[in-house]
Design a protein around this motif. Structure first.
Motif, PDB file in Angstrom:
ATOM      1  N   THR A 136       0.792  -1.232   0.000  1.00 30.89           N
ATOM      2  CA  THR A 136       0.000   0.000   0.000  1.00 30.89           C
ATOM      3  C   THR A 136       0.825   1.283   0.000  1.00 30.89           C
ATOM      4  O   THR A 136       0.437   2.258  -0.643  1.00 30.89           O
ATOM      5  N   LEU A 137       1.958   1.304   0.702  1.00 31.72           N
ATOM      6  CA  LEU A 137       2.731   2.550   0.782  1.00 31.72           C
ATOM      7  C   LEU A 137       3.677   2.771  -0.402  1.00 31.72           C
ATOM      8  O   LEU A 137       3.637   3.853  -1.014  1.00 31.72           O
ATOM      9  N   PRO A 138       4.542   1.815  -0.783  1.00 35.33           N
ATOM     10  CA  PRO A 138       5.430   2.060  -1.927  1.00 35.33           C
ATOM     11  C   PRO A 138       4.705   2.478  -3.217  1.00 35.33           C
ATOM     12  O   PRO A 138       5.222   3.341  -3.944  1.00 35.33           O
ATOM     13  N   PRO A 139       3.526   1.911  -3.546  1.00 40.09           N
ATOM     14  CA  PRO A 139       2.857   2.336  -4.792  1.00 40.09           C
ATOM     15  C   PRO A 139       2.506   3.817  -4.840  1.00 40.09           C
ATOM     16  O   PRO A 139       2.445   4.396  -5.919  1.00 40.09           O
ATOM     17  N   ILE A 140       2.287   4.447  -3.682  1.00 44.12           N
ATOM     18  CA  ILE A 140       2.000   5.884  -3.664  1.00 44.12           C
ATOM     19  C   ILE A 140       3.203   6.649  -4.188  1.00 44.12           C
ATOM     20  O   ILE A 140       3.060   7.627  -4.941  1.00 44.12           O
ATOM     21  N   PHE A 141       4.397   6.230  -3.817  1.00 45.31           N
ATOM     22  CA  PHE A 141       5.614   6.914  -4.265  1.00 45.31           C
ATOM     23  C   PHE A 141       5.936   6.560  -5.718  1.00 45.31           C
ATOM     24  O   PHE A 141       6.449   7.407  -6.467  1.00 45.31           O
ATOM     25  N   GLU A 142       5.642   5.345  -6.117  1.00 49.90           N
ATOM     26  CA  GLU A 142       5.824   4.968  -7.518  1.00 49.90           C
ATOM     27  C   GLU A 142       4.947   5.810  -8.434  1.00 49.90           C
ATOM     28  O   GLU A 142       5.361   6.168  -9.540  1.00 49.90           O
ATOM     29  N   LYS A 143       3.753   6.126  -7.994  1.00 51.84           N
ATOM     30  CA  LYS A 143       2.789   6.843  -8.826  1.00 51.84           C
ATOM     31  C   LYS A 143       3.288   8.225  -9.236  1.00 51.84           C
ATOM     32  O   LYS A 143       2.962   8.709 -10.317  1.00 51.84           O
ATOM     33  N   VAL A 144       4.100   8.877  -8.380  1.00 60.72           N
ATOM     34  CA  VAL A 144       4.590  10.217  -8.716  1.00 60.72           C
ATOM     35  C   VAL A 144       5.937  10.179  -9.417  1.00 60.72           C
ATOM     36  O   VAL A 144       6.477  11.235  -9.780  1.00 60.72           O
ATOM     37  N   GLY A 145       6.531   8.984  -9.597  1.00 67.73           N
ATOM     38  CA  GLY A 145       7.766   8.885 -10.376  1.00 67.73           C
ATOM     39  C   GLY A 145       8.939   8.213  -9.694  1.00 67.73           C
ATOM     40  O   GLY A 145       9.961   7.939 -10.332  1.00 67.73           O
ATOM     41  N   PHE A 146       8.833   7.938  -8.402  1.00 72.69           N
ATOM     42  CA  PHE A 146       9.943   7.292  -7.692  1.00 72.69           C
ATOM     43  C   PHE A 146      10.106   5.833  -8.124  1.00 72.69           C
ATOM     44  O   PHE A 146       9.146   5.163  -8.491  1.00 72.69           O
ATOM     45  N   GLN A 147      11.332   5.356  -8.044  1.00 73.12           N
ATOM     46  CA  GLN A 147      11.630   3.929  -8.139  1.00 73.12           C
ATOM     47  C   GLN A 147      11.790   3.398  -6.720  1.00 73.12           C
ATOM     48  O   GLN A 147      12.279   4.117  -5.842  1.00 73.12           O
ATOM     49  N   ILE A 148      11.372   2.171  -6.478  1.00 73.30           N
ATOM     50  CA  ILE A 148      11.343   1.634  -5.118  1.00 73.30           C
ATOM     51  C   ILE A 148      12.437   0.593  -4.912  1.00 73.30           C
ATOM     52  O   ILE A 148      12.606  -0.329  -5.706  1.00 73.30           O
ATOM     53  N   ASP A 149      13.182   0.773  -3.824  1.00 70.81           N
ATOM     54  CA  ASP A 149      14.226  -0.169  -3.414  1.00 70.81           C
ATOM     55  C   ASP A 149      13.846  -0.692  -2.030  1.00 70.81           C
ATOM     56  O   ASP A 149      14.086  -0.051  -1.005  1.00 70.81           O
ATOM     57  N   LEU A 150      13.219  -1.886  -1.982  1.00 65.48           N
ATOM     58  CA  LEU A 150      12.774  -2.464  -0.723  1.00 65.48           C
ATOM     59  C   LEU A 150      13.955  -2.950   0.104  1.00 65.48           C
ATOM     60  O   LEU A 150      14.905  -3.516  -0.434  1.00 65.48           O
ATOM     61  N   ARG A 151      13.873  -2.744   1.428  1.00 68.20           N
ATOM     62  CA  ARG A 151      14.947  -3.170   2.322  1.00 68.20           C
ATOM     63  C   ARG A 151      14.465  -4.237   3.316  1.00 68.20           C
ATOM     64  O   ARG A 151      14.999  -5.335   3.362  1.00 68.20           O
ATOM     65  N   GLU A 152      13.460  -3.927   4.122  1.00 68.02           N
ATOM     66  CA  GLU A 152      12.899  -4.904   5.058  1.00 68.02           C
ATOM     67  C   GLU A 152      11.389  -4.771   5.099  1.00 68.02           C
ATOM     68  O   GLU A 152      10.855  -3.658   5.109  1.00 68.02           O
ATOM     69  N   PHE A 153      10.701  -5.939   5.173  1.00 71.19           N
ATOM     70  CA  PHE A 153       9.239  -5.924   5.160  1.00 71.19           C
ATOM     71  C   PHE A 153       8.703  -7.326   5.434  1.00 71.19           C
ATOM     72  O   PHE A 153       9.432  -8.321   5.332  1.00 71.19           O
ATOM     73  N   PHE A 154       7.455  -7.394   5.788  1.00 72.43           N
ATOM     74  CA  PHE A 154       6.724  -8.651   5.866  1.00 72.43           C
ATOM     75  C   PHE A 154       5.848  -8.775   4.624  1.00 72.43           C
ATOM     76  O   PHE A 154       5.291  -7.785   4.146  1.00 72.43           O
ATOM     77  N   THR A 155       5.743  -9.983   4.109  1.00 69.00           N
ATOM     78  CA  THR A 155       4.853 -10.237   2.979  1.00 69.00           C
ATOM     79  C   THR A 155       3.430 -10.422   3.482  1.00 69.00           C
ATOM     80  O   THR A 155       3.176 -10.499   4.690  1.00 69.00           O
ATOM     81  N   GLN A 156       2.508 -10.532   2.538  1.00 69.13           N
ATOM     82  CA  GLN A 156       1.100 -10.682   2.890  1.00 69.13           C
ATOM     83  C   GLN A 156       0.835 -11.971   3.664  1.00 69.13           C
ATOM     84  O   GLN A 156      -0.092 -12.043   4.474  1.00 69.13           O
ATOM     85  N   ILE A 157       1.661 -12.985   3.440  1.00 72.54           N
ATOM     86  CA  ILE A 157       1.469 -14.249   4.153  1.00 72.54           C
ATOM     87  C   ILE A 157       2.290 -14.312   5.439  1.00 72.54           C
ATOM     88  O   ILE A 157       2.391 -15.353   6.076  1.00 72.54           O
ATOM     89  N   GLY A 158       2.876 -13.191   5.837  1.00 72.49           N
ATOM     90  CA  GLY A 158       3.565 -13.124   7.118  1.00 72.49           C
ATOM     91  C   GLY A 158       5.015 -13.547   7.123  1.00 72.49           C
ATOM     92  O   GLY A 158       5.593 -13.810   8.179  1.00 72.49           O
ATOM     93  N   LYS A 159       5.647 -13.597   5.953  1.00 72.18           N
ATOM     94  CA  LYS A 159       7.061 -13.959   5.880  1.00 72.18           C
ATOM     95  C   LYS A 159       7.927 -12.706   5.979  1.00 72.18           C
ATOM     96  O   LYS A 159       7.705 -11.727   5.267  1.00 72.18           O
ATOM     97  N   PHE A 160       8.931 -12.740   6.865  1.00 71.00           N
ATOM     98  CA  PHE A 160       9.824 -11.596   7.024  1.00 71.00           C
ATOM     99  C   PHE A 160      10.941 -11.640   5.996  1.00 71.00           C
ATOM    100  O   PHE A 160      11.565 -12.684   5.787  1.00 71.00           O
ATOM    101  N   VAL A 161      11.198 -10.483   5.352  1.00 72.16           N
ATOM    102  CA  VAL A 161      12.242 -10.383   4.335  1.00 72.16           C
ATOM    103  C   VAL A 161      13.186  -9.250   4.716  1.00 72.16           C
ATOM    104  O   VAL A 161      12.763  -8.118   4.943  1.00 72.16           O
ATOM    105  N   SER A 162      14.476  -9.569   4.791  1.00 71.72           N
ATOM    106  CA  SER A 162      15.517  -8.564   4.947  1.00 71.72           C
ATOM    107  C   SER A 162      16.459  -8.723   3.759  1.00 71.72           C
ATOM    108  O   SER A 162      17.164  -9.731   3.633  1.00 71.72           O
TER     109      SER A 162
END
Length: 369
Positions: free
Chosen positions: A272-298
């Motif tokens: 939900t949050l990164p797409p807001i920044f993509e919409k205005v022109g930013f490129q997204i570089d993910l660092r840490e997050f949980f997926t929709q199924i609850g898996k942690f990614v670093s």
């Protein structure tokens, strides 16, 4: 309101005609049917309200009539042909902050010539506060182009790089006013030039969860316009996909984990949050997050540029609650409910990058205001 027995009696009560037949009293029956229909309508309406409350807050905001119009390819034909195409999404969002029905002239003028319109608005109608001017003067003297927003600290700080970062709160930078962003970016010019270079780094740790989606869209659009090509906006917020119930209770919308200040508005996720920044022109570089199924990614190498872009304190590596295993309860956080590979406390963390090819920064080309 008549009950079932009373409704039944309506058919039995009558006024006798000359032929001795019974004539039902239709008017009371019609009134009863009308009331029942209205009750049914309100029940459906209230039911829909309950269903809406179960929807995601971001989805409700996207359906709101206050939602700024989304940029599409046809907008390119409306805006000034001299404007770089990479800026269309950012300027479209800034211009859409003017309500078309309330201020149609500003809405139309801004979309036709956004750069010229925003510059005229700044030059003719904006007077920077004393605090803004002091902040701008300090940035210019120290040649600071790294910015921390929503910080509890003020002035030169170490949120990104010690001694070369300016920390701001609303008095120094109003995140929802394009004029306030423009005022501050003027200080990024070199001492031998008058043209703004733009910010190298913008840093925001656990700030954007205090704002709704429409407000965050304005922040994304304004920051893109004042950032230099290749600049990075480092963002961290509580993660709405982290599975721990006590974590979600702590960071929930409507709550205030710190015990003071503005309440949380949204539990943001990687979807939900990164797409807001993509919409205005930013490129997204993910660092840490949980997926929709609850898996942690670093992501591998996530911490390699901490020294240049700022350290996220509420991250897997840096948060003190993750330092010792087995994890221990902390305030309202319950360690017993964690999955085997789930850290105690982390954030949704990513960098929003302005493309190096987007060689544009909004500027007045002078420091007269």
């Amino acid at each position: 309101r008549p009950g079932p027995a009373r409704i039944s009696m309506m058919w039995k009560q009558s006024s006798h005609s000359k032929c001795g037949r019974q004539k039902p009293k239709i008017v009371p029956l019609i009134s009863t049917i009308t009331v029942a229909a209205l009750c049914f309508f309100y029940a459906i309406t209230l039911g829909r309200i309950v269903i809406i409350h179960d929807h995601d807050l971001v989805q409700r905001a996207n359906n709101s009539p206050l939602q700024p119009q989304k940029y599409n390819e046809s907008d390119a034909r409306i805006m000034s042909p001299a404007l770089p195409s990479c800026m269309l999404g950012s300027f479209h969002q800034l211009c859409s902050s003017f309500n078309h029905s309330i201020d149609p002239e500003s809405y139309r003028s801004c979309h036709q010539d956004p750069e010229g319109f925003l510059k005229r608005k700044y030059q003719m109608h904006y007077s920077p506060s004393k605090v803004e001017l002091e902040t701008r003067s300090l940035m210019y003297k120290k040649q600071i182009r790294k910015l921390s927003v929503g910080s509890s600290k003020f002035g030169i700080c170490g949120d990104v790089v010690a001694g070369s970062t300016i920390c701001t709160d609303r008095k120094q930078l109003d995140l929802f006013k394009a004029n306030s962003w423009i005022s501050l970016v003027l200080a990024t010019c070199r001492k031998d030039d008058t043209k703004a270079i733009g910010f190298e780094v913008i840093f925001s740790e656990h700030v954007l969860e205090h704002f709704d989606p429409i407000q965050v869209e304005q922040i994304a659009a304004a920051s893109f316009a004042v950032m230099q090509p290749g600049g990075r906006f480092r963002i961290a917020v509580p993660d709405g996909y982290k599975t721990s119930p006590s974590y979600q209770q702590l960071v929930r919308p409507g709550g205030t984990p710190s015990g003071s200040g503005q309440k949380h508005m949204v539990a943001w996720t990687v979807d939900t949050l990164p797409p807001i920044f993509e919409k205005v022109g930013f490129q997204i570089d993910l660092r840490e997050f949980f997926t929709q199924i609850g898996k942690f990614v670093s992501v591998e190498g996530a911490y390699d540029d901490d020294a240049e872009l700022g350290k996220i304190n509420r991250s897997f590596k840096h948060d003190h609650r993750n330092q010792k295993k087995p994890y221990r309860n902390w305030r309202t956080l319950n360690a017993d409910e964690l999955k085997s590979d789930e850290p105690m406390y982390t954030s949704l963390w990513f960098d929003a990058i302005k493309p190096i090819s987007c060689n544009y920064v909004i500027s007045m080309d002078h420091m007269s205001r």
